[in-house]
Design a protein around this motif. Structure first.
Motif, PDB file in Angstrom:
ATOM      1  N   ALA A  63       0.917  -1.186   0.045  1.00 18.44           N
ATOM      2  CA  ALA A  63       0.137  -0.035  -0.007  1.00 18.44           C
ATOM      3  C   ALA A  63       1.007   1.196  -0.011  1.00 18.44           C
ATOM      4  O   ALA A  63       0.691   2.269  -0.672  1.00 18.44           O
ATOM      5  CB  ALA A  63      -0.886   0.141   1.413  1.00 18.44           C
ATOM      6  N   LYS A 111      -4.544   1.441  -1.527  1.00 18.28           N
ATOM      7  CA  LYS A 111      -5.060   0.863  -0.598  1.00 18.28           C
ATOM      8  C   LYS A 111      -5.220  -0.595  -0.714  1.00 18.28           C
ATOM      9  O   LYS A 111      -5.460  -1.214  -1.789  1.00 18.28           O
ATOM     10  CB  LYS A 111      -6.824   1.266  -0.541  1.00 18.28           C
ATOM     11  CG  LYS A 111      -6.919   2.694  -0.339  1.00 18.28           C
ATOM     12  CD  LYS A 111      -8.248   3.005  -0.267  1.00 18.28           C
ATOM     13  CE  LYS A 111      -8.434   4.465  -0.056  1.00 18.28           C
ATOM     14  NZ  LYS A 111      -9.792   4.882  -0.016  1.00 18.28           N
ATOM     15  N   THR A 112      -4.845  -1.297   0.420  1.00 23.35           N
ATOM     16  CA  THR A 112      -4.696  -3.068   0.517  1.00 23.35           C
ATOM     17  C   THR A 112      -5.777  -3.230   1.841  1.00 23.35           C
ATOM     18  O   THR A 112      -5.842  -2.694   2.668  1.00 23.35           O
ATOM     19  CB  THR A 112      -3.449  -3.356   0.712  1.00 23.35           C
ATOM     20  OG1 THR A 112      -2.844  -2.995   1.808  1.00 23.35           O
ATOM     21  CG2 THR A 112      -2.465  -2.953  -0.427  1.00 23.35           C
ATOM     22  N   CYS A 113      -6.241  -4.669   1.646  1.00 26.80           N
ATOM     23  CA  CYS A 113      -6.862  -5.227   2.720  1.00 26.80           C
ATOM     24  C   CYS A 113      -6.681  -6.647   2.473  1.00 26.80           C
ATOM     25  O   CYS A 113      -6.594  -7.150   1.587  1.00 26.80           O
ATOM     26  CB  CYS A 113      -8.206  -4.802   2.858  1.00 26.80           C
ATOM     27  SG  CYS A 113      -9.403  -5.702   1.500  1.00 26.80           S
ATOM     28  N   GLU A 129     -11.896  -0.296   7.494  1.00 29.66           N
ATOM     29  CA  GLU A 129     -11.432   0.088   6.553  1.00 29.66           C
ATOM     30  C   GLU A 129     -11.341  -1.033   5.373  1.00 29.66           C
ATOM     31  O   GLU A 129     -11.461  -0.703   4.144  1.00 29.66           O
ATOM     32  CB  GLU A 129      -9.944   0.543   6.685  1.00 29.66           C
ATOM     33  CG  GLU A 129      -9.648   1.605   7.455  1.00 29.66           C
ATOM     34  CD  GLU A 129      -8.003   1.823   7.889  1.00 29.66           C
ATOM     35  OE1 GLU A 129      -7.382   2.484   6.959  1.00 29.66           O
ATOM     36  OE2 GLU A 129      -7.649   1.203   9.038  1.00 29.66           O
ATOM     37  N   ILE A 167     -12.784  -0.370   1.620  1.00 26.03           N
ATOM     38  CA  ILE A 167     -11.936  -1.188   0.496  1.00 26.03           C
ATOM     39  C   ILE A 167     -12.867  -1.741  -0.501  1.00 26.03           C
ATOM     40  O   ILE A 167     -12.866  -1.708  -1.794  1.00 26.03           O
ATOM     41  CB  ILE A 167     -10.656  -1.610   0.855  1.00 26.03           C
ATOM     42  CG1 ILE A 167      -9.689  -0.540   1.426  1.00 26.03           C
ATOM     43  CG2 ILE A 167      -9.842  -1.998  -0.433  1.00 26.03           C
ATOM     44  CD1 ILE A 167      -8.577  -0.934   2.216  1.00 26.03           C
ATOM     45  N   GLN A 215     -15.458  -0.174  -2.460  1.00 25.18           N
ATOM     46  CA  GLN A 215     -15.064   0.911  -3.419  1.00 25.18           C
ATOM     47  C   GLN A 215     -14.694  -0.069  -4.592  1.00 25.18           C
ATOM     48  O   GLN A 215     -15.007   0.109  -5.727  1.00 25.18           O
ATOM     49  CB  GLN A 215     -13.608   1.426  -3.002  1.00 25.18           C
ATOM     50  CG  GLN A 215     -13.381   2.344  -3.883  1.00 25.18           C
ATOM     51  CD  GLN A 215     -12.138   3.125  -3.420  1.00 25.18           C
ATOM     52  OE1 GLN A 215     -11.660   3.036  -2.143  1.00 25.18           O
ATOM     53  NE2 GLN A 215     -11.341   3.952  -4.183  1.00 25.18           N
TER      54      GLN A 215
END
Length: 164
Positions: free
Chosen positions: A35, A41-43, A62, A66, A69
């Motif tokens: 990220a 953005k990472t998850c 978060e 993500i 999105q």
């Protein structure tokens, strides 16, 4: 140099849990680094054996943001961004098959050139052991080379003699 890790089920419970936690920590760290490096953005969601709720990185709220999105991207955007393992492997196989075909053609061309070289240097005995397919390839190569020589000669003659 990276170490090769043998992937197999770890039968001892405490050892398996310890390695899971260690690798999970490393995975979370890599997601954070990715990220930062890519300014994105990472998850990460990891389901642990025997637990109903997944481990979530960076946080549950978060990760939901993500994922929402990502899901809100238009269909074309989703397809552009995501690739499942099957399509990745299929594309990789196609690419490797193309490389194999190209290498095979280059090898056959080199073999044909080698045969022609031996024939031109006075060793017609190389033709004796060839099958019909190989003879056709040699004949085709001779035709291609003769055409190329003829075209070069025509180009040279069209320019006329060099001025001195």
């Amino acid at each position: 140099m990276p170490r090769n890790v043998t992937l197999k089920y770890i039968p001892h419970d405490s050892t398996r849990r310890d390695r899971f936690k260690k690798r999970l920590k490393g995975l979370m760290k890599k997601a954070d680094e990715l990220a930062i490096l890519c300014d994105g953005k990472t998850c990460v969601l990891v389901y642990e054996e025997g637990k109903a709720a997944p481990e979530v990185f960076p946080s549950h709220a978060e990760a939901v943001g993500i994922l929402n999105q990502f899901k809100s991207l238009p269909e074309l955007g989703l397809c552009k961004e995501a690739m499942n393992q099957e399509s990745f492997i299929t594309k990789r196989i196609e690419k490797l098959q193309d490389q194999i075909d190209k290498t095979r053609r280059e090898c056959e061309d080199s073999e044909t050139r080698y045969l022609l070289h031996k024939i031109m240097h006075g060793d017609p005995s190389v033709l004796v052991g060839l099958n019909i397919e190989q003879l056709i390839k040699v004949g085709y190569k001779v035709d291609v080379l003769l055409k190329s020589i003829t075209e070069r000669m025509a180009k040279i003659h069209s320019h006329g003699p060099p001025a001195t």
